[in-house]
Design a protein around this motif. Structure first.
Motif, PDB file in Angstrom:
ATOM      1  N   ASN A 161       2.662   4.610  12.366  1.00  0.00           N
ATOM      2  CA  ASN A 161       1.865   5.819  12.190  1.00  0.00           C
ATOM      3  C   ASN A 161       1.246   5.922  10.795  1.00  0.00           C
ATOM      4  OD1 ASN A 161       2.463   6.729  14.796  1.00  0.00           O
ATOM      5  ND2 ASN A 161       4.318   7.783  14.112  1.00  0.00           N
ATOM      6  N   ASN A 162       1.440   4.902   9.975  1.00  0.00           N
ATOM      7  CA  ASN A 162       0.903   4.947   8.617  1.00  0.00           C
ATOM      8  C   ASN A 162      -0.623   5.013   8.622  1.00  0.00           C
ATOM      9  OD1 ASN A 162       3.528   4.756   7.779  1.00  0.00           O
ATOM     10  ND2 ASN A 162       3.379   2.638   7.069  1.00  0.00           N
ATOM     11  N   ILE A 163      -1.172   5.727   7.640  1.00  0.00           N
ATOM     12  CA  ILE A 163      -2.611   5.939   7.550  1.00  0.00           C
ATOM     13  C   ILE A 163      -3.098   5.587   6.152  1.00  0.00           C
ATOM     14  CG2 ILE A 163      -4.481   7.644   7.679  1.00  0.00           C
ATOM     15  CD1 ILE A 163      -2.709   9.288   9.558  1.00  0.00           C
ATOM     16  N   LYS A 164      -4.225   4.919   6.076  1.00  0.00           N
ATOM     17  CA  LYS A 164      -4.905   4.715   4.797  1.00  0.00           C
ATOM     18  C   LYS A 164      -6.272   5.366   4.880  1.00  0.00           C
ATOM     19  CE  LYS A 164      -6.691   0.672   3.557  1.00  0.00           C
ATOM     20  NZ  LYS A 164      -6.814  -0.713   3.011  1.00  0.00           N
ATOM     21  N   LYS A 165      -6.545   6.304   3.964  1.00  0.00           N
ATOM     22  CA  LYS A 165      -7.820   7.000   3.942  1.00  0.00           C
ATOM     23  C   LYS A 165      -8.590   6.589   2.687  1.00  0.00           C
ATOM     24  CE  LYS A 165      -9.251   9.386   6.311  1.00  0.00           C
ATOM     25  NZ  LYS A 165     -10.074   9.164   7.527  1.00  0.00           N
ATOM     26  N   ALA A 173      -7.377   4.769  -2.665  1.00  0.00           N
ATOM     27  CA  ALA A 173      -7.227   5.329  -1.325  1.00  0.00           C
ATOM     28  C   ALA A 173      -5.979   6.193  -1.271  1.00  0.00           C
ATOM     29  CB  ALA A 173      -7.144   4.219  -0.285  1.00  0.00           C
ATOM     30  N   LEU A 174      -5.929   7.081  -0.284  1.00  0.00           N
ATOM     31  CA  LEU A 174      -4.726   7.845   0.012  1.00  0.00           C
ATOM     32  C   LEU A 174      -3.924   7.086   1.062  1.00  0.00           C
ATOM     33  CD1 LEU A 174      -5.663  11.632   0.375  1.00  0.00           C
ATOM     34  CD2 LEU A 174      -4.405  10.544  -1.486  1.00  0.00           C
ATOM     35  N   PHE A 175      -2.640   6.932   0.818  1.00  0.00           N
ATOM     36  CA  PHE A 175      -1.756   6.293   1.782  1.00  0.00           C
ATOM     37  C   PHE A 175      -0.775   7.335   2.295  1.00  0.00           C
ATOM     38  CE2 PHE A 175      -3.394   2.901  -0.784  1.00  0.00           C
ATOM     39  CZ  PHE A 175      -3.568   1.855   0.102  1.00  0.00           C
ATOM     40  N   ILE A 176      -0.755   7.509   3.614  1.00  0.00           N
ATOM     41  CA  ILE A 176       0.147   8.458   4.254  1.00  0.00           C
ATOM     42  C   ILE A 176       1.138   7.649   5.081  1.00  0.00           C
ATOM     43  CG2 ILE A 176       0.324  10.409   5.829  1.00  0.00           C
ATOM     44  CD1 ILE A 176      -2.638  11.033   5.088  1.00  0.00           C
ATOM     45  N   LEU A 177       2.408   7.698   4.671  1.00  0.00           N
ATOM     46  CA  LEU A 177       3.427   6.869   5.300  1.00  0.00           C
ATOM     47  C   LEU A 177       4.429   7.713   6.071  1.00  0.00           C
ATOM     48  CD1 LEU A 177       4.265   4.345   2.422  1.00  0.00           C
ATOM     49  CD2 LEU A 177       2.374   4.321   4.047  1.00  0.00           C
ATOM     50  N   ASP A 178       4.726   7.273   7.276  1.00  0.00           N
ATOM     51  CA  ASP A 178       5.746   7.893   8.114  1.00  0.00           C
ATOM     52  C   ASP A 178       7.059   7.171   7.844  1.00  0.00           C
ATOM     53  OD1 ASP A 178       7.484   8.544  10.310  1.00  0.00           O
ATOM     54  OD2 ASP A 178       5.736   9.197  11.449  1.00  0.00           O
ATOM     55  N   ILE A 179       8.068   7.888   7.341  1.00  0.00           N
ATOM     56  CA  ILE A 179       9.296   7.218   6.938  1.00  0.00           C
ATOM     57  C   ILE A 179      10.120   6.741   8.127  1.00  0.00           C
ATOM     58  CG2 ILE A 179       9.419   8.519   4.789  1.00  0.00           C
ATOM     59  CD1 ILE A 179      11.653  10.178   6.049  1.00  0.00           C
ATOM     60  N   ASN A 180       9.814   7.235   9.335  1.00  0.00           N
ATOM     61  CA  ASN A 180      10.563   6.838  10.521  1.00  0.00           C
ATOM     62  C   ASN A 180       9.809   5.863  11.414  1.00  0.00           C
ATOM     63  OD1 ASN A 180      12.876   8.566  10.020  1.00  0.00           O
ATOM     64  ND2 ASN A 180      11.535  10.287  10.566  1.00  0.00           N
ATOM     65  N   ILE A 192       5.124  10.883   3.612  1.00  0.00           N
ATOM     66  CA  ILE A 192       4.779  11.030   2.204  1.00  0.00           C
ATOM     67  C   ILE A 192       3.323  10.632   2.012  1.00  0.00           C
ATOM     68  CG2 ILE A 192       7.122  10.554   1.389  1.00  0.00           C
ATOM     69  CD1 ILE A 192       6.011   7.737   0.555  1.00  0.00           C
ATOM     70  N   VAL A 193       2.761  11.088   0.902  1.00  0.00           N
ATOM     71  CA  VAL A 193       1.405  10.675   0.539  1.00  0.00           C
ATOM     72  C   VAL A 193       1.419  10.231  -0.910  1.00  0.00           C
ATOM     73  CG1 VAL A 193       0.703  13.027  -0.121  1.00  0.00           C
ATOM     74  CG2 VAL A 193      -1.039  11.321   0.465  1.00  0.00           C
ATOM     75  N   PHE A 194       0.675   9.166  -1.205  1.00  0.00           N
ATOM     76  CA  PHE A 194       0.473   8.737  -2.581  1.00  0.00           C
ATOM     77  C   PHE A 194      -0.873   8.031  -2.647  1.00  0.00           C
ATOM     78  CE2 PHE A 194       2.710   5.239  -0.528  1.00  0.00           C
ATOM     79  CZ  PHE A 194       2.000   4.112  -0.934  1.00  0.00           C
ATOM     80  N   SER A 195      -1.379   7.849  -3.852  1.00  0.00           N
ATOM     81  CA  SER A 195      -2.648   7.152  -4.035  1.00  0.00           C
ATOM     82  C   SER A 195      -2.386   5.786  -4.636  1.00  0.00           C
ATOM     83  CB  SER A 195      -3.587   7.956  -4.940  1.00  0.00           C
ATOM     84  OG  SER A 195      -3.005   8.144  -6.216  1.00  0.00           O
ATOM     85  N   ALA A 196      -3.239   4.823  -4.288  1.00  0.00           N
ATOM     86  CA  ALA A 196      -3.091   3.461  -4.800  1.00  0.00           C
ATOM     87  C   ALA A 196      -4.428   2.747  -4.721  1.00  0.00           C
ATOM     88  CB  ALA A 196      -2.036   2.701  -3.997  1.00  0.00           C
ATOM     89  N   LYS A 197      -4.528   1.681  -5.486  1.00  0.00           N
ATOM     90  CA  LYS A 197      -5.748   0.877  -5.492  1.00  0.00           C
ATOM     91  C   LYS A 197      -5.897   0.139  -4.164  1.00  0.00           C
ATOM     92  CE  LYS A 197      -7.996   0.588  -8.584  1.00  0.00           C
ATOM     93  NZ  LYS A 197      -9.184   1.407  -8.966  1.00  0.00           N
TER      94      LYS A 197
END
Length: 199
Positions: free
Chosen positions: A82-86, A71-78, A60-65
């Motif tokens: 592998n989570n990414i913060k851009k 930043a964009l947060f890309i989370l691997d649910i499994n 999933i992707v969502f934005s947060a402070k």
């Protein structure tokens, strides 16, 4: 709460009003059981809830402070390793939407002067500002073809990319009327609605 359904109907993601953190509810139709757990241990809070699933239904992707910017947060649910913060050094990032066919994420970005439509390419780790002008682009969605974007903007009749403020009679322009526009793969903007109402 903001509910986002997993397309195989086994997961729901939601944002709790009390904590403003992303949580996951997973369940099984076969065993008629369910469980609830934190999807992420991130301390950042979501200011404008908006969650989008990846095309493989694993992220999933969502934005947060994050600090002084969003930043964009890309989370691997499994696999959370592998989570990414851009971080793109933007004051605001809103409405991230995952492309239905490609590894791209579109979102509304605010640099303090104006809000534009951006596309982040995960494979090339590159960011493109598609509109880059003085108008306010406030929402974005992908067309099912994965090539075109639908946006909400106050640009009126000005459908050229990178429109210069010197070319617009500001005193006669209304910046508070929003319509629907399409941006195609060649960055052409087409106005789809023209009403006195905000779309």
């Amino acid at each position: 709460k903001t509910h986002i359904w997993f397309n195989i109907r086994t997961h729901i993601l939601y944002v709790s009003r009390s904590t403003l953190k992303v949580r996951e509810l997973s369940f099984s139709f076969e065993k008629d059981k369910h469980l609830s757990a934190n999807l992420s241990l991130l301390s950042e809070h979501i200011l404008k809830p908006g969650i989008s699933w990846s095309r493989d239904n694993e992220r999933i992707v969502f934005s947060a402070k994050s600090g002084n910017s969003d930043a964009l947060f890309i989370l691997d649910i499994n696999n959370q390793s592998n989570n990414i913060k851009k971080e793109f050094k933007m004051e605001g990032i809103f409405s991230p939407k995952w492309n239905p066919k490609f590894e791209k994420i579109a979102f509304v970005g605010n640099n303090g002067l104006a809000s534009d439509i951006y596309v982040y390419d995960l494979e090339s780790d590159s960011l493109i500002n598609l509109t880059n002008d003085l108008f306010s682009d406030v929402d974005v969605s992908w067309h099912p073809n994965g090539e075109d974007l639908l946006i909400i903007s106050d640009r009126g009749e000005y459908t050229s990319i990178n429109t210069n403020i010197d070319l617009i009679p500001i005193e006669k322009f209304s910046f508070d009327n929003y319509d629907v526009y399409k941006i195609d793969s060649n960055k052409n903007i087409v106005r789809l609605t023209n009403t006195p109402y905000n779309e």
